[in-house]
Design a protein around this motif. Structure first.
Motif, PDB file in Angstrom:
ATOM      1  N   THR A   1     -26.160  13.861  67.259  1.00 57.66           N
ATOM      2  CA  THR A   1     -25.889  12.547  67.839  1.00 57.66           C
ATOM      3  C   THR A   1     -26.800  11.496  67.223  1.00 57.66           C
ATOM      4  N   LEU A   2     -28.041  11.857  67.011  1.00 59.77           N
ATOM      5  CA  LEU A   2     -29.019  10.958  66.405  1.00 59.77           C
ATOM      6  C   LEU A   2     -28.611  10.593  64.979  1.00 59.77           C
ATOM      7  N   ALA A   3     -28.187  11.584  64.215  1.00 59.73           N
ATOM      8  CA  ALA A   3     -27.761  11.340  62.832  1.00 59.73           C
ATOM      9  C   ALA A   3     -26.525  10.444  62.789  1.00 59.73           C
TER      10      ALA A   3
ATOM     11  N   ALA B   1     -26.345   6.705  61.153  1.00 60.82           N
ATOM     12  CA  ALA B   1     -25.371   6.414  60.093  1.00 60.82           C
ATOM     13  C   ALA B   1     -24.543   5.185  60.435  1.00 60.82           C
ATOM     14  N   GLY B   2     -24.107   5.094  61.682  1.00 61.12           N
ATOM     15  CA  GLY B   2     -23.322   3.935  62.107  1.00 61.12           C
ATOM     16  C   GLY B   2     -24.109   2.635  62.020  1.00 61.12           C
ATOM     17  N   LEU B   3     -25.363   2.674  62.413  1.00 59.95           N
ATOM     18  CA  LEU B   3     -26.205   1.478  62.336  1.00 59.95           C
ATOM     19  C   LEU B   3     -26.500   1.094  60.889  1.00 59.95           C
TER      20      LEU B   3
ATOM     21  N   ARG C   1     -23.813  -0.845  59.260  1.00 54.88           N
ATOM     22  CA  ARG C   1     -23.824  -2.259  59.655  1.00 54.88           C
ATOM     23  C   ARG C   1     -24.996  -3.014  59.037  1.00 54.88           C
ATOM     24  N   GLY C   2     -25.752  -2.336  58.155  1.00 57.64           N
ATOM     25  CA  GLY C   2     -26.814  -3.000  57.421  1.00 57.64           C
ATOM     26  C   GLY C   2     -28.186  -2.950  58.052  1.00 57.64           C
ATOM     27  N   HIS C   3     -28.364  -2.143  59.087  1.00 59.79           N
ATOM     28  CA  HIS C   3     -29.658  -2.063  59.766  1.00 59.79           C
ATOM     29  C   HIS C   3     -30.554  -1.005  59.128  1.00 59.79           C
ATOM     30  N   ALA C   4     -31.851  -1.277  59.102  1.00 59.65           N
ATOM     31  CA  ALA C   4     -32.839  -0.303  58.639  1.00 59.65           C
ATOM     32  C   ALA C   4     -33.157   0.628  59.806  1.00 59.65           C
ATOM     33  N   VAL C   5     -32.931   1.937  59.612  1.00 60.78           N
ATOM     34  CA  VAL C   5     -33.065   2.893  60.717  1.00 60.78           C
ATOM     35  C   VAL C   5     -33.869   4.113  60.279  1.00 60.78           C
TER      36      VAL C   5
END
Length: 70
Positions: A43-45, A49-51, A54-58
Motif C-alpha cells: 500500500t505504501l509503495a 507511486a501515485g504521488l 503527480r510530481g511530488h517528491a516522496v
C-alpha cells in the motif's frame, strides 16, 4: 510565487491510504516534500507511486507506530 511549504518536508503517519494519503497529496500540492510512514509495504509503495506521478517528491518509511523501535 512561493508555495506555502516549499523547502519543507512533511512526515505523514498513516500516509498510504485514506485521510493520511489525502493530507499528503494536499501538502505536496503546497510544495512540501513528503515522507510517508505506514505499516503495509504494498500500500505504501502504491501510494508513493501515485504521488510521484503527480510530481511530488516522496520518501517511504515502513513501520508500526505501536513499536517504539520503528
Amino acid at each position: 510565487m512561493m508555495s506555502r511549504f516549499e523547502g519543507k518536508t512533511v512526515l505523514v503517519v498513516g500516509g498510504a491510504q485514506g485521510m493520511g494519503l489525502a493530507c499528503a497529496g494536499r501538502f505536496g500540492a503546497e510544495g512540501a516534500g513528503l515522507a510517508l510512514f505506514d505499516i503495509e509495504d504494498a500500500t505504501l509503495a502504491a501510494a508513493a507511486a501515485g504521488l510521484r506521478e503527480r510530481g511530488h517528491a516522496v520518501e517511504t518509511i515502513r513501520g508500526d507506530v505501536a513499536q517504539a523501535a520503528d
